[in-house]
Scaffold this active site. Structure first.
Site, PDB file in Angstrom:
ATOM      1  N   LYS A   1       0.882  -1.179   0.000  1.00 21.40           N
ATOM      2  CA  LYS A   1       0.000   0.000   0.000  1.00 21.40           C
ATOM      3  C   LYS A   1       0.917   1.226   0.000  1.00 21.40           C
ATOM      4  O   LYS A   1       1.443   1.628   1.031  1.00 21.40           O
ATOM      5  CB  LYS A   1      -0.894  -0.087   1.248  1.00 21.40           C
ATOM      6  CG  LYS A   1      -1.404   1.186   1.836  1.00 21.40           C
ATOM      7  CD  LYS A   1      -2.264   2.018   0.925  1.00 21.40           C
ATOM      8  CE  LYS A   1      -2.520   3.359   1.614  1.00 21.40           C
ATOM      9  NZ  LYS A   1      -1.735   4.456   1.042  1.00 21.40           N
TER      10      LYS A   1
ATOM     11  N   GLU B   1       8.218   1.452  11.819  1.00 17.31           N
ATOM     12  CA  GLU B   1       9.351   2.379  11.761  1.00 17.31           C
ATOM     13  C   GLU B   1       8.746   3.762  11.714  1.00 17.31           C
ATOM     14  O   GLU B   1       8.179   4.167  10.703  1.00 17.31           O
ATOM     15  CB  GLU B   1      10.215   2.093  10.529  1.00 17.31           C
ATOM     16  CG  GLU B   1      11.655   2.551  10.702  1.00 17.31           C
ATOM     17  CD  GLU B   1      11.907   3.964  10.224  1.00 17.31           C
ATOM     18  OE1 GLU B   1      11.637   4.909  11.006  1.00 17.31           O
ATOM     19  OE2 GLU B   1      12.372   4.116   9.089  1.00 17.31           O
TER      20      GLU B   1
ATOM     21  N   CYS C   1      13.477  10.159   7.914  1.00 16.32           N
ATOM     22  CA  CYS C   1      13.128   9.739   9.279  1.00 16.32           C
ATOM     23  C   CYS C   1      14.301   9.933  10.245  1.00 16.32           C
ATOM     24  O   CYS C   1      14.095  10.268  11.396  1.00 16.32           O
ATOM     25  CB  CYS C   1      12.612   8.311   9.303  1.00 16.32           C
ATOM     26  SG  CYS C   1      13.692   7.128   8.525  1.00 16.32           S
TER      27      CYS C   1
ATOM     28  N   GLU D   1       8.142  15.932  15.985  1.00 22.01           N
ATOM     29  CA  GLU D   1       8.764  15.760  14.676  1.00 22.01           C
ATOM     30  C   GLU D   1       8.101  16.685  13.666  1.00 22.01           C
ATOM     31  O   GLU D   1       6.884  16.678  13.515  1.00 22.01           O
ATOM     32  CB  GLU D   1       8.615  14.308  14.206  1.00 22.01           C
ATOM     33  CG  GLU D   1       9.355  14.060  12.921  1.00 22.01           C
ATOM     34  CD  GLU D   1       9.158  12.650  12.375  1.00 22.01           C
ATOM     35  OE1 GLU D   1       8.027  12.151  12.426  1.00 22.01           O
ATOM     36  OE2 GLU D   1      10.146  12.069  11.898  1.00 22.01           O
TER      37      GLU D   1
END
Ligand code: NAD
Length: 494
Positions: free
Chosen positions: A188, A264, A299, A398
Site C-alpha cells: 500500500k 518504523e 526519518c 517531529e
C-alpha cells in the site's frame, strides 16, 4: 545521468495508474480515482486508482491464494533468487525513469533520489536475493533420544504500508526480505508518492515473479490501509510513517487477528557537537546536510542540533553559511541541493512549526518562509531556529520538514539528558575527538543508530530501527529477515 536525459523524461506524460492485483492492472471497484499533484508546480500529474476496502480484500485474497498453492514459497530457493536478481537488474536498468517519475510525484532532489531510490532499492533486493539460500534451520541440543529441529518458515501474507519520502528505498526494505523468505506481499503506497513504487512492482512481474505474489493497491490510508490493518488474512504488517498511524495499526491488529505489527516511525534525532569535535567546519556542513536533504523529510534527519555553549555562536554561524549555500529549486535540476516539500499540507505544517517556535522564544537565523511560490510548487527555505529550549515544541515534536532547532548545553551529562528527553529514539550523532566520550555517547544516547563524527551514512549491512516511540523491528541487514519468518519446532522421538 545528464540534464538532457532528465528533461526528456520529465516531458513525458504519465499514464493513469491502476492497482496491481493477480498480475493485472485493475481499476478501483467503484472506478474512483485520486488526483496526483506534482509538488514541483502543483499541477495535475496523473491519477491513481482510489482503492476501496473491497479492492484491498481482493488483493489480500489473491496473495493468500498465491501463498497457499506454493507458486512462490514452494519454489527452490535458487529459483526465487534468480527472479529477485533479475528484478534488481530491471530496477537498475530503469533507474533514471523510476527516479524521475518518483521526483515528479514526491519532490525529492534528483541527485539524491537517483542514489537513494532505485540505486538503493536494487541493492536491497539483491542483498536479500543473495541471502535467501543462506538461512538455515537449526537442530536443538536436546536429549539423545529426541531430534529437536527448528524450521524457519515464511509467515504467509505480509501487508506493507509505505510512506512518501523514499518510496522505493523503504519499499525495498520490506519487499526484499519478505519475498526472499517466500511470503506473498500486499503493498500500500502513500497517496502522495505511489507512482514509482507501482512501477517497481510491475517490474517484479516482468522479472518473473508469479502473479498474485506481489499485489499493490493505491488509495487513501484511512480506507485501504485500514482494510489491510483489519484484515483477518494478513499475517504480518510492516509500516513506515507517522506515530499516529502506527498506533492505529496496533489497534487494528488487536481488533482483528492480532497480526504481528512492525513499525518504523519518526524521530527527533539529536546531533550533538562538542567543542573538541575534530573538524568543526566539516561538522557544520554535515549538520546542514543531515537535516536539510530531501527538505528534512528523512526519518533519521538530525533535527535537533545540540551545541556546546562555548562554541555555540561560531558553530551556528558556520551551519547557517553551509545552509545558505544549499540552493532550493526545481528538484529535477542536477544543481538543486534541496527540492520541493512533498505536499501543500506538509508545507503548511512546517510553517506552523516555525510560527510556534517563534512564539515559544526561538529566533530564526536563516529561512523561515515559503519560497518560489510563483512556480505553484511547494518549496521552503531551509530554516534554523536558535534558542530552542529542551521542552519547546520544536525540540519535542517531529516536523518532518526543513527546520532545525538549536539548543546549547554545558556538559556531557546535560547533552545526554537533553538528547534523551523526547519520546523518540531513532538516530543521533556526537562529534568529539575524545574516544572515551564517543563510546559513552553511543552507550548513553537512547537511539537505534548512533553516528560518531559523521551523520546519516549507513548501508544495507546494518539495521535501521528505533527505540521508544520511534518504533520496533528494524529494517535492513540479515536481522530484518526475522520479521518475515515463523520459527517452527519439530520434536521427534528417535
Ligand atoms: P502517515 O503515517 O499518515 O502515512 C504513511 C502511510 O500510512 C501512507 O501510506 C498512508 O496512506 C498510510 N496510512 C495513513 N493512515 C492510515 C490508516 N488509518 N491505516 C492504515 N494506513 C494508513 O504519514 P504522512 O501523513 O504521510 O506523514 C505524516 C508524518 O509521518 C510526517 O510528518 C512524519 O512525521 C511521519 N513520516 C515518517 C516517515 C519515516 O520515515 N519515519 C516517513 C513519512 C512520514
Amino acid at each position: 545521468m545528464d540534464q538532457t536525459h532528465i528533461d526528456a523524461l520529465r516531458a513525458q506524460p504519465v499514464p493513469p495508474f491502476l492497482h496491481l492485483i493477480d498480475g493485472k492492472p485493475v481499476p478501483a471497484s467503484d472506478s474512483g480515482t485520486l488526483d496526483v499533484l506534482s509538488p514541483i508546480d502543483g499541477q495535475l500529474l496523473t491519477t491513481t486508482a482510489n482503492g476501496t476496502a473491497a479492492d484491498m480484500d481482493s488483493a489480500i485474497a489473491s496473495a493468500r491464494a498465491a501463498f497457499e498453492d506454493g507458486r512462490w514459497a514452494g519454489q527452490p530457493p535458487a529459483a526465487r533468487k534468480k527472479v529477485l536478481l533479475k528484478w534488481a537488474d530491471l530496477i537498475e536498468a530503469n533507474a533514471l525513469e523510476l527516479a524521475v517519475l518518483g521526483v515528479r510525484d514526491n519532490g525529492t532532489e534528483i541527485g539524491m533520489a537517483i542514489k537513494a531510490e532505485p540505486g538503493s532499492a536494487a541493492g536491497t533486493i539483491r542483498y536479500y536475493a543473495e541471502a535467501l539460500d543462506k538461512v538455515y534451520g537449526e537442530i536443538a541440543p536436546t536429549a539423545p533420544d529426541i531430534l529437536g529441529m527448528i524450521h524457519k518458515e515464511p509467515v504467509g501474507v505480509v501487508g506493507a504500508i509505505i510512506p512518501w519520502n523514499f518510496p522505493l528505498m523503504i519499499g525495498a526494505w520490506k519487499l526484499g526480505p519478505a519475498l526472499a523468505m517466500g511470503n506473498s506481499v500486499v503493498l500500500k503506497p502513500a497517496e502522495t508518492a505511489s507512482l514509482s513504487l507501482m512501477r517497481m512492482a510491475q517490474l517484479a512481474l516482468e522479472a518473473g515473479l508469479p502473479p498474485g505474489v506481489l499485489n499493490a493497491v493505491t488509495g487513501e490510508g484511512k480506507v485501504v490501509g485500514e482494510a489491510m490493518g483489519l484484515s483477518m488474512d494478513v499475517d504480518v504488517l510492516v509500516f513506515t510513517g507517522s506515530g499516529g498511524t502506527g498506533r492505529r495499526l496496533m489497534e487494528y491488529s488487536a481488533r482483528s487477528n492480532m497480526k504481528r505489527v512492525y513499525l518504523e516511525l519518526g524521530g527527533k534525532s539529536p546531533n550533538i557537537v562538542f567543542a573538541d569535535a575534530p573538524d568543526l567546519a566539516e561538522a557544520a556542513k554535515v549538520a546542514a546536510g543531515g537535516i536539510f536533504r530531501n527538505s528534512g523529510q528523512v526519518c533519521v534527519a538530525g533535527s535537533r542540533l545540540l551545541v556546546e555553549a562555548s562554541i555555540h555562536d561560531e558553530f551556528v554561524a558556520e551551519v547557517a553559511k553551509a545552509t545558505e549555500a544549499m540552493r532550493v529549486g526545481d528538484p529535477l535540476r542536477l544543481d538543486t541541493a534541496i527540492g520541493a516539500v512533498n505536499s501543500e499540507t506538509q508545507l503548511r505544517q512546517n510553517l506552523g512549526f516555525v510560527d510556534m517556535a517563534l512564539s515559544e522564544g526561538g529566533r530564526v537565523v536563516t529561512g523561515g518562509s515559503r519560497v518560489l511560490e510563483e512556480t505553484g510548487g511547494y518549496y521552503m527555505a531551509p530554516t534554523i531556529v536558535t534558542g530552542v529550549t529542551p521542552d519547546a515544541s520544536l525540540a519535542q515534536k517531529e516536523v518532518f520538514g526543513p527546520v532545525l532547532g538549536v539548543t546549547p548545553f554545558q556538559t556531557e551529562e546535560e547533552a545526554v539528558r537533553i538528547a534523551n528527553s523526547t519520546v523518540y529514539g531513532l538516530a543521533g550523532a556526537a562529534w568529539t575527538s575524545n574516544l572515551s566520550r564517543a563510546h559513552r555517547m553511543v552507550r548513553k544516547v537512547r537511539t537505534g543508530v548512533m553516528h560518531i563524527n559523521t551523520y546519516g551514512g549507513a548501508d544495507g549491512t546494518v539495521p535501521l530501527g528505533g527505540v521508544g516511540q520511534s518504533g520496533n523491528g528494524a529494517d535492513k541487514s540479515l536481522h530484518a529477515i526475522e520479521k518475515y519468518i515463523n520459527l517452527k519446532t519439530a520434536w521427534i522421538k528417535l
